[in-house]
Scaffold this motif. Sequence first.
Motif, PDB file in Angstrom:
ATOM      1  N   GLY A  59       0.495  -1.515  -0.211  1.00 14.45           N
ATOM      2  CA  GLY A  59       0.126  -0.322   0.028  1.00 14.45           C
ATOM      3  C   GLY A  59       0.699   1.130  -0.161  1.00 14.45           C
ATOM      4  N   ARG A 109       0.302 -17.832   4.099  1.00 13.03           N
ATOM      5  CA  ARG A 109       1.041 -16.854   2.766  1.00 13.03           C
ATOM      6  C   ARG A 109      -0.142 -16.974   1.832  1.00 13.03           C
ATOM      7  NH1 ARG A 109       5.898 -14.756   2.541  1.00 13.03           N
ATOM      8  NH2 ARG A 109       6.944 -16.272   4.120  1.00 13.03           N
ATOM      9  N   TYR A 110      -0.807 -15.936   1.890  1.00 10.64           N
ATOM     10  CA  TYR A 110      -1.880 -15.987   0.882  1.00 10.64           C
ATOM     11  C   TYR A 110      -1.419 -15.066  -0.390  1.00 10.64           C
ATOM     12  CZ  TYR A 110      -4.466 -17.600   4.736  1.00 10.64           C
ATOM     13  OH  TYR A 110      -5.183 -18.314   5.712  1.00 10.64           O
ATOM     14  N   PHE A 160      -4.353 -11.077   0.356  1.00 12.01           N
ATOM     15  CA  PHE A 160      -4.537 -11.277   1.555  1.00 12.01           C
ATOM     16  C   PHE A 160      -4.560  -9.813   2.305  1.00 12.01           C
ATOM     17  CE2 PHE A 160      -0.032  -8.875   1.677  1.00 12.01           C
ATOM     18  CZ  PHE A 160       0.164  -9.189   0.451  1.00 12.01           C
ATOM     19  N   GLU A 213       0.496   5.569   7.551  1.00 13.18           N
ATOM     20  CA  GLU A 213       1.782   5.701   7.115  1.00 13.18           C
ATOM     21  C   GLU A 213       1.565   7.627   7.704  1.00 13.18           C
ATOM     22  OE1 GLU A 213       3.524   4.117   4.888  1.00 13.18           O
ATOM     23  OE2 GLU A 213       2.349   2.722   3.700  1.00 13.18           O
ATOM     24  N   ARG A 226      14.464  -6.185   4.829  1.00 17.11           N
ATOM     25  CA  ARG A 226      13.045  -6.045   4.293  1.00 17.11           C
ATOM     26  C   ARG A 226      13.194  -6.567   2.774  1.00 17.11           C
ATOM     27  NH1 ARG A 226       8.977  -5.725   6.577  1.00 17.11           N
ATOM     28  NH2 ARG A 226       7.667  -4.008   5.679  1.00 17.11           N
ATOM     29  N   LEU A 246       3.725 -10.815  11.754  1.00 14.65           N
ATOM     30  CA  LEU A 246       2.642 -10.095  11.643  1.00 14.65           C
ATOM     31  C   LEU A 246       2.534  -8.978  10.709  1.00 14.65           C
ATOM     32  CD1 LEU A 246       2.015 -11.391  15.822  1.00 14.65           C
ATOM     33  CD2 LEU A 246       1.317 -12.762  13.266  1.00 14.65           C
ATOM     34  N   GLY A 274       5.119  -5.665   9.451  1.00 11.69           N
ATOM     35  CA  GLY A 274       6.607  -4.657   9.242  1.00 11.69           C
ATOM     36  C   GLY A 274       6.591  -3.605   8.757  1.00 11.69           C
ATOM     37  N   GLY A 302       8.595   0.677   8.238  1.00 13.64           N
ATOM     38  CA  GLY A 302      10.484   1.126   7.339  1.00 13.64           C
ATOM     39  C   GLY A 302      10.171   2.777   7.499  1.00 13.64           C
ATOM     40  N   TYR A 345      11.037   5.887   4.855  1.00 14.50           N
ATOM     41  CA  TYR A 345      11.404   5.364   3.108  1.00 14.50           C
ATOM     42  C   TYR A 345      11.421   6.825   2.520  1.00 14.50           C
ATOM     43  CZ  TYR A 345       6.042   6.428   4.103  1.00 14.50           C
ATOM     44  OH  TYR A 345       4.791   6.353   4.393  1.00 14.50           O
ATOM     45  N   MET A 391       3.865   1.474   8.471  1.00 11.12           N
ATOM     46  CA  MET A 391       3.509   0.297   8.737  1.00 11.12           C
ATOM     47  C   MET A 391       2.072  -0.214   8.455  1.00 11.12           C
ATOM     48  SD  MET A 391       1.746  -0.990  10.949  1.00 11.12           S
ATOM     49  CE  MET A 391       0.458  -0.165  12.022  1.00 11.12           C
ATOM     50  N   ILE A 403       0.419  -3.805   9.129  1.00 11.52           N
ATOM     51  CA  ILE A 403      -0.251  -5.272   9.741  1.00 11.52           C
ATOM     52  C   ILE A 403      -0.838  -6.407   9.018  1.00 11.52           C
ATOM     53  CG2 ILE A 403      -1.391  -6.553  11.763  1.00 11.52           C
ATOM     54  CD1 ILE A 403      -1.358  -4.018  13.213  1.00 11.52           C
ATOM     55  N   ARG A 418      -2.619 -13.153   9.412  1.00 17.72           N
ATOM     56  CA  ARG A 418      -1.760 -14.006  10.290  1.00 17.72           C
ATOM     57  C   ARG A 418      -2.510 -13.868  11.718  1.00 17.72           C
ATOM     58  NH1 ARG A 418       4.174 -12.697   7.584  1.00 17.72           N
ATOM     59  NH2 ARG A 418       3.583 -13.282   5.696  1.00 17.72           N
TER      60      ARG A 418
HETATM   61  P1  HAM Z   1       5.949  -6.295   4.280  1.00 19.83           P
HETATM   62  O1  HAM Z   1       6.259  -6.581   4.779  1.00 19.83           O
HETATM   63  O2  HAM Z   1       5.453  -6.587   3.018  1.00 19.83           O
HETATM   64  O3  HAM Z   1       5.546  -4.256   3.755  1.00 19.83           O
HETATM   65  O4  HAM Z   1       4.132  -6.506   4.212  1.00 19.83           O
HETATM   66  C1  HAM Z   1       3.116  -6.401   5.251  1.00 19.83           C
HETATM   67  C2  HAM Z   1       2.608  -7.355   6.270  1.00 19.83           C
HETATM   68  O5  HAM Z   1       1.915  -7.676   5.217  1.00 19.83           O
HETATM   69  C3  HAM Z   1       3.922  -8.651   6.791  1.00 19.83           C
HETATM   70  O6  HAM Z   1       4.626  -8.579   7.884  1.00 19.83           O
HETATM   71  C4  HAM Z   1       3.005  -9.856   6.825  1.00 19.83           C
HETATM   72  O7  HAM Z   1       1.951  -9.787   7.908  1.00 19.83           O
HETATM   73  C5  HAM Z   1       1.896  -9.305   5.505  1.00 19.83           C
HETATM   74  N1  HAM Z   1       1.483 -10.360   4.388  1.00 19.83           N
HETATM   75  C6  HAM Z   1       2.813  -9.921   3.562  1.00 19.83           C
HETATM   76  N2  HAM Z   1       2.953 -10.901   2.465  1.00 19.83           N
HETATM   77  C7  HAM Z   1       1.889 -11.722   2.351  1.00 19.83           C
HETATM   78  C8  HAM Z   1       0.621 -13.077   2.235  1.00 19.83           C
HETATM   79  N3  HAM Z   1       1.251 -13.141   1.091  1.00 19.83           N
HETATM   80  N4  HAM Z   1       0.186 -13.691   2.844  1.00 19.83           N
HETATM   81  C9  HAM Z   1      -0.229 -12.816   3.958  1.00 19.83           C
HETATM   82  N5  HAM Z   1       0.270 -11.501   4.931  1.00 19.83           N
HETATM   83  C10 HAM Z   1       1.590 -11.267   4.150  1.00 19.83           C
HETATM   84  C11 HAM Z   1       4.475  -3.741   3.407  1.00 19.83           C
HETATM   85  O8  HAM Z   1       3.786  -4.017   2.809  1.00 19.83           O
HETATM   86  C12 HAM Z   1       5.076  -2.419   3.641  1.00 19.83           C
HETATM   87  N6  HAM Z   1       4.304  -1.531   2.243  1.00 19.83           N
HETATM   88  C13 HAM Z   1       5.092  -2.337   4.699  1.00 19.83           C
HETATM   89  C14 HAM Z   1       4.983  -0.365   5.136  1.00 19.83           C
HETATM   90  C15 HAM Z   1       4.138   0.150   5.441  1.00 19.83           C
HETATM   91  N7  HAM Z   1       6.476  -0.342   5.184  1.00 19.83           N
HETATM   92  C16 HAM Z   1       5.720   1.607   5.329  1.00 19.83           C
HETATM   93  N8  HAM Z   1       4.864   1.828   5.765  1.00 19.83           N
END
Ligand code: HAM
Length: 469
Positions: free
Chosen positions: A89, A127-128, A131, A137, A264, A326, A328, A330, A332, A350, A352, A356
């Motif tokens: 996002g 892992r879907y 999701f 932000e 990451r 759960l 992630g 950081g 940017y 971040m 969530i 999960r």
């Molecule tokens: P990301 O670590 O790729 O970060 O995804 C964030 C969270 O989404 C992961 O910790 C995990 O819980 C969930 N997630 C990711 N892939 C899957 C999947 N295939 N199935 C289920 N859950 C999943 C981001 O997406 C960044 N946009 C986060 C962010 C926001 N960084 C700065 N602002």
Amino acid sequence: KTPREIKEPPLSPKGMRDLMGDEYFAFQGFFEKASEIALYYGFRPIETPILERSELFLRGIGEDTDIVEKEMYTLKTKGGDQLVMRPEGTAGVMRAYIEKGMRQLPQPVMLYYGGQFFRHEKPQKGRYREFRQFGMEIIGTKKSIADAMIIRAAVLILAEVGIGDVCVFINSIGDKESRANFIKELAHYYRKHINDLCQDCKRRIRVNPLRLLDCKNPKCKEYKKDAPEILSYLSDESKRHFKEVLEYLEAQNIRYRINPTLVRGIDYYSETVFEVVKGDCEEVASDSDSPDSEEKLVKAEEKNKRTEKEEKEPSELYAEDVGLALAGGGRYDYLARAIGSKKDISGVGMSIGVDRIITPERMKKLHPRILRKPKIYFIQLGFEAKLKSLNVIEILREARIPIMHSLGKDSLSGQLAIAERMDVPYALIFGQKEAIDDTVIVRNMKNRSQSIVPIGKLAAHLKKMKQNF
Ligand code: HAM
């Protein structure tokens, strides 16, 4: 094959599923709770399109990432546009910030969002391919308090939905200058082992050495242990920023662990990066892809296969115990320029991974407020009553009283039995006689006392009753 010839029952696409019943409501309840927290902290909602132009992610996430290389659902429209189902996002929110001229607003701009995201990954526990994320932000400030607020919000939302025992893995990957020196050293180190590395990593040494630390291949991961650590390469400015973020975490009693190899899987990060995993900081492996959690994952998958054959337990779909992240996020600070802004725009955020955290045990507790406990069971008897019953139900809605009913049932005893089972404090009985007299019977389900209330006075009566709910 023409549609007529297809004999198999229709199936949802792999890695995508229907949400209904308790599970659906748990997602809704989660988003309700998370949005409420975001609003209290001063964030405002945003919804960006599910489809974005592909350049946004190519430039924002980075061409040499797993997401862009292997996981994006891309499509070409009839008009020839190349679009992508959003895999995350942040890039879309930053695009909206630039496109809508949000620089003109008081800074920072604080936004939250939720919804579906798409990554063509190998489906497995947690892992879907489709999701859901809830993200926050803060755009337009470099201050470390913003990083801290984002981490706090992630931990807080998880705690509010019943996941109090979490650990924040945190690292700093510095600013551009810090990283330039580090990347040189990192490439130098891996080049010495080039013959042992996977094909992807051989290329990464040339095109994007930071990604070497993110490789899932067990052989390449071996070399992570002795790789140079970015923290020793941080500029004074980056060091100060990171130190401040850690001080904020300590002041808020947030448990964290520095993980020097956490980079990451997305290129837009700078300075602070973090992941939130379930468990005690002392016990959990320092990396969600560590051999330990990998081993657990394999075991979980084996168990999954077994139960799939026997009976598919819904709990097998959830991942929390596997040690996957759960949440992630950081900082940017270079994303805006990467996607075409003329000016630097800082940001931190971040997301969530909601899929999960919705487990069977948590489902009922997460029901949205309106469903948590229906207070009235509405009983209608006979056609006269049915004709007017929708008006009575509307009076209840206006009084903000969630109800339950079974419009398909006709007998009083049958409906009363359901009301007993639902454990609702009151029943409204609306029969033939009441429909003609424009009254309803209000029955106290506990002591079985009943009173007759004219429909015209029902709203006022309900208001009084609500005090006893
Ligand atoms: P990301 O670590 O790729 O970060 O995804 C964030 C969270 O989404 C992961 O910790 C995990 O819980 C969930 N997630 C990711 N892939 C899957 C999947 N295939 N199935 C289920 N859950 C999943 C981001 O997406 C960044 N946009 C986060 C962010 C926001 N960084 C700065 N602002």
